[in-house]
Design an enzyme around this catalytic site. Structure first.
Site, short mmCIF file in Angstrom:
data_model
loop_
_atom_site.label_atom_id
_atom_site.label_comp_id
_atom_site.label_asym_id
_atom_site.label_seq_id
_atom_site.Cartn_x
_atom_site.Cartn_y
_atom_site.Cartn_z
N LYS A 1 12.33 12.09 -2.13
CA LYS A 1 12.87 11.09 -2.93
C LYS A 1 13.86 11.70 -4.07
O LYS A 1 14.60 11.41 -4.62
CB LYS A 1 12.03 10.33 -3.64
CG LYS A 1 11.41 9.07 -2.65
CD LYS A 1 10.55 8.04 -3.33
CE LYS A 1 9.90 7.10 -2.76
NZ LYS A 1 9.06 6.25 -3.18
N HIS B 1 19.05 2.89 2.73
CA HIS B 1 18.21 1.84 2.13
C HIS B 1 18.38 2.38 0.47
O HIS B 1 18.78 1.87 -0.45
CB HIS B 1 17.13 1.47 2.56
CG HIS B 1 16.31 2.92 2.72
ND1 HIS B 1 16.45 3.79 3.49
CD2 HIS B 1 14.82 3.00 2.27
CE1 HIS B 1 15.48 4.83 3.36
NE2 HIS B 1 14.58 4.41 2.73
N ARG B 2 18.15 3.70 0.26
CA ARG B 2 18.15 4.22 -1.22
C ARG B 2 19.47 4.25 -1.83
O ARG B 2 19.33 3.93 -2.93
CB ARG B 2 17.30 5.67 -1.18
CG ARG B 2 16.82 6.12 -2.39
CD ARG B 2 15.88 7.33 -2.20
NE ARG B 2 14.61 6.75 -1.74
CZ ARG B 2 14.19 6.83 -0.52
NH1 ARG B 2 15.05 7.32 0.25
NH2 ARG B 2 12.99 6.23 -0.38
N ASP C 1 10.36 1.92 -4.80
CA ASP C 1 9.66 1.90 -3.76
C ASP C 1 10.03 1.31 -2.66
O ASP C 1 10.95 0.35 -2.54
CB ASP C 1 8.47 0.84 -4.35
CG ASP C 1 7.04 1.12 -3.83
OD1 ASP C 1 6.36 2.11 -3.90
OD2 ASP C 1 6.44 0.23 -2.96
N ASN D 1 7.68 12.68 -5.16
CA ASN D 1 7.85 12.88 -3.90
C ASN D 1 9.33 13.86 -3.89
O ASN D 1 10.17 13.11 -4.01
CB ASN D 1 8.20 11.21 -3.22
CG ASN D 1 8.65 11.50 -1.82
OD1 ASN D 1 9.20 12.39 -1.32
ND2 ASN D 1 8.26 10.44 -1.01
N PHE E 1 12.31 13.18 5.09
CA PHE E 1 10.79 13.01 4.91
C PHE E 1 10.22 11.48 5.42
O PHE E 1 10.91 10.97 6.17
CB PHE E 1 10.61 13.15 3.27
CG PHE E 1 11.01 11.78 2.76
CD1 PHE E 1 12.51 11.62 2.33
CD2 PHE E 1 10.12 10.87 2.45
CE1 PHE E 1 12.85 10.44 1.59
CE2 PHE E 1 10.44 9.71 1.55
CZ PHE E 1 11.84 9.64 1.22
N GLY E 2 8.93 11.39 5.56
CA GLY E 2 8.30 10.34 6.04
C GLY E 2 8.48 10.06 7.48
O GLY E 2 8.43 10.97 8.22
P1 IMP Z 1 6.40 4.84 -1.64
O1 IMP Z 1 7.87 4.33 -1.76
O2 IMP Z 1 6.18 6.17 -2.63
O3 IMP Z 1 5.42 4.04 -1.90
O4 IMP Z 1 6.45 5.38 -0.32
C1 IMP Z 1 6.84 4.86 0.84
C2 IMP Z 1 6.57 5.60 2.03
O5 IMP Z 1 7.66 4.97 2.87
C3 IMP Z 1 6.97 7.12 2.00
O6 IMP Z 1 5.76 7.69 1.82
C4 IMP Z 1 7.60 7.20 3.46
O7 IMP Z 1 6.34 7.37 4.37
C5 IMP Z 1 8.28 5.90 3.84
N1 IMP Z 1 9.55 6.09 3.40
C6 IMP Z 1 10.15 5.30 2.24
N2 IMP Z 1 11.47 5.92 2.04
C7 IMP Z 1 11.80 6.63 3.18
C8 IMP Z 1 12.86 7.42 3.97
O8 IMP Z 1 14.17 7.23 3.32
N3 IMP Z 1 12.63 7.96 4.99
C9 IMP Z 1 11.35 8.03 5.68
N4 IMP Z 1 10.30 7.35 5.21
C10 IMP Z 1 10.69 6.68 3.91
#
Ligand code: IMP
Length: 191
Positions: A12, A176-177, A68, A9, A148-149
């Site tokens: 990320k 959070h990250r 995750d 991603n 993103f997201g």
């Molecule tokens: P995964 O951790 O790859 O399973 O994805 C989690 C999903 O949560 C991502 O595809 C985003 O849609 C959302 N997400 C996770 N972290 C963020 C962030 O920091 N900002 C916005 N969306 C997030």
């Protein structure tokens, strides 16, 4: 220290690489010969983070981390949570995910939510988990183009701006990250 960042991603990668520099030399799964999609079949953020990091670690033997994350909305009983990436379908379409979220929240007064990250660090076959949370609220319409997201819909507590209206540096001070990563870095520093 060489560290494999077990994600493809780009959002990320940018955030995690900025947080890890210069303590680690960060490489991706492709650079250690892992070219397949990483499995993510768990029911929890914890299980998925560990699964992705172990998958790569088992194949290259290097220290590995995987993140995750999910968005938990109080009025929706914590949804979309672990299903955040695929909320509106298999396609991982952030626009469709945000539209579905806004529809689900129509008529709800409570817009409180939180982002949660679990980072798994796997070294010498042992996994350790680190957690980070940021509380905030879901806006009535997407704002901003950064990140993103769900970033355009999420305003952290005490902020008028959405995550997508902030620079990566600003988001990385409060996200959070960033909080999960700070816990990991503290662990690495003090062991
Ligand atoms: P995964 O951790 O790859 O399973 O994805 C989690 C999903 O949560 C991502 O595809 C985003 O849609 C959302 N997400 C996770 N972290 C963020 C962030 O920091 N900002 C916005 N969306 C997030």
């Amino acid at each position: 220290m060489k560290l494999v960042l077990c994600t493809r991603n780009p959002g990320k990668v940018a955030e995690l690489a900025a947080l890890l520099h210069p303590t680690f030399h960060v490489i991706g799964p492709d650079e250690v010969g892992v070219v397949e999609e990483l499995p993510e079949t768990g029911d929890t953020l914890e299980a998925n983070a560990e699964q992705k990091a172990r998958w790569v670690h088992d194949r290259c033997g290097l220290p590995c981390i995987a993140d995750d994350s999910g968005l938990e909305v109080d009025a929706l009983g914590g949804a979309p949570g672990v299903h955040s990436a695929h909320y509106a379908g298999e396609a991982r379409d952030p626009g469709a995910n945000m539209r579905k979220l806004l529809r689900a929240l129509e008529g709800h007064g409570d817009r409180t939510a939180r982002f949660r990250t679990v980072i798994a660090f796997v070294e010498d076959g042992r996994a350790q988990l680190f957690h980070g949370v940021v509380k905030g609220r879901i806006l009535s319409a997407p704002r901003g183009t950064a990140g993103f997201g769900y970033d355009p819909l999420f305003a952290p507590e005490g902020e008028e701006r959405s995550f997508a209206e902030m620079t990566t540096e600003k988001k990385n001070r409060i996200s959070h990250r960033a909080r999960a990563m700070a816990a990991l870095l503290e662990h690495v520093r003090t062991r």
